[in-house]
Design a protein around this motif. Sequence first.
Motif, PDB file in Angstrom:
ATOM      1  N   MET A 159       0.863  -1.179   0.000  1.00 37.84           N
ATOM      2  CA  MET A 159       0.000   0.000   0.000  1.00 37.84           C
ATOM      3  C   MET A 159       0.906   1.237   0.000  1.00 37.84           C
ATOM      4  N   PRO A 160       0.683   2.181  -0.927  1.00 38.21           N
ATOM      5  CA  PRO A 160       1.479   3.419  -0.953  1.00 38.21           C
ATOM      6  C   PRO A 160       1.315   4.192   0.357  1.00 38.21           C
ATOM      7  N   LEU A 161       2.329   4.981   0.688  1.00 40.02           N
ATOM      8  CA  LEU A 161       2.355   5.710   1.955  1.00 40.02           C
ATOM      9  C   LEU A 161       1.115   6.577   2.164  1.00 40.02           C
ATOM     10  N   GLU A 162       0.717   7.341   1.148  1.00 39.28           N
ATOM     11  CA  GLU A 162      -0.449   8.217   1.318  1.00 39.28           C
ATOM     12  C   GLU A 162      -1.716   7.398   1.579  1.00 39.28           C
ATOM     13  N   SER A 163      -1.873   6.290   0.906  1.00 44.00           N
ATOM     14  CA  SER A 163      -3.038   5.424   1.147  1.00 44.00           C
ATOM     15  C   SER A 163      -3.015   4.873   2.565  1.00 44.00           C
ATOM     16  N   TYR A 164      -1.836   4.489   3.027  1.00 50.75           N
ATOM     17  CA  TYR A 164      -1.688   4.009   4.404  1.00 50.75           C
ATOM     18  C   TYR A 164      -2.104   5.101   5.389  1.00 50.75           C
ATOM     19  N   ILE A 165      -1.659   6.329   5.152  1.00 51.59           N
ATOM     20  CA  ILE A 165      -1.978   7.438   6.050  1.00 51.59           C
ATOM     21  C   ILE A 165      -3.470   7.756   6.016  1.00 51.59           C
ATOM     22  N   ILE A 166      -4.076   7.701   4.833  1.00 47.36           N
ATOM     23  CA  ILE A 166      -5.525   7.912   4.737  1.00 47.36           C
ATOM     24  C   ILE A 166      -6.255   6.856   5.552  1.00 47.36           C
ATOM     25  N   ALA A 167      -5.847   5.609   5.434  1.00 46.81           N
ATOM     26  CA  ALA A 167      -6.471   4.527   6.204  1.00 46.81           C
ATOM     27  C   ALA A 167      -6.309   4.776   7.704  1.00 46.81           C
ATOM     28  N   LYS A 168      -5.116   5.206   8.106  1.00 48.45           N
ATOM     29  CA  LYS A 168      -4.850   5.501   9.514  1.00 48.45           C
ATOM     30  C   LYS A 168      -5.747   6.637  10.007  1.00 48.45           C
TER      31      LYS A 168
END
Length: 127
Positions: free
Chosen positions: A1-10
């Motif tokens: 998962m790309p970093l921005e997608s990970y952060i959005i999920a978080k």
Amino acid sequence: MPLESYIIAKLCKELKLKDINVHTQDFEYEAADASRIQDFLNYYKSRKLNHIEKSLLIKLILESYNDYFQSNANDAEKNRNSEIVPILSSEYLQHRDILDYWACGTEKLEDCFAITPLVRDFLSQVD
């Protein structure tokens, strides 16, 4: 998962946001909630956030403010010196591109966002 997608999920999990596609380019539009501005500000102020988290959260906060001002035009002036101004002032350079987007350049105000006058006013004070 790309970093921005990970952060959005978080952010979605920690802020208990509605189901958002973590691969969306429109996170702030999909997750904006004018009734949760204070929650978003509290989260921003109480966490150690990285640059991407701060940018995504500021976009979410500004979109939520814009939604609020669109439906509460008479109350907009009361909230002018809200908690967002100190955040933007202290991290102005980090968020400059985001603020430029909301300022809409030299477009006529009737062709801009509800918060454009406030953003332009803020930028005129810090520039």
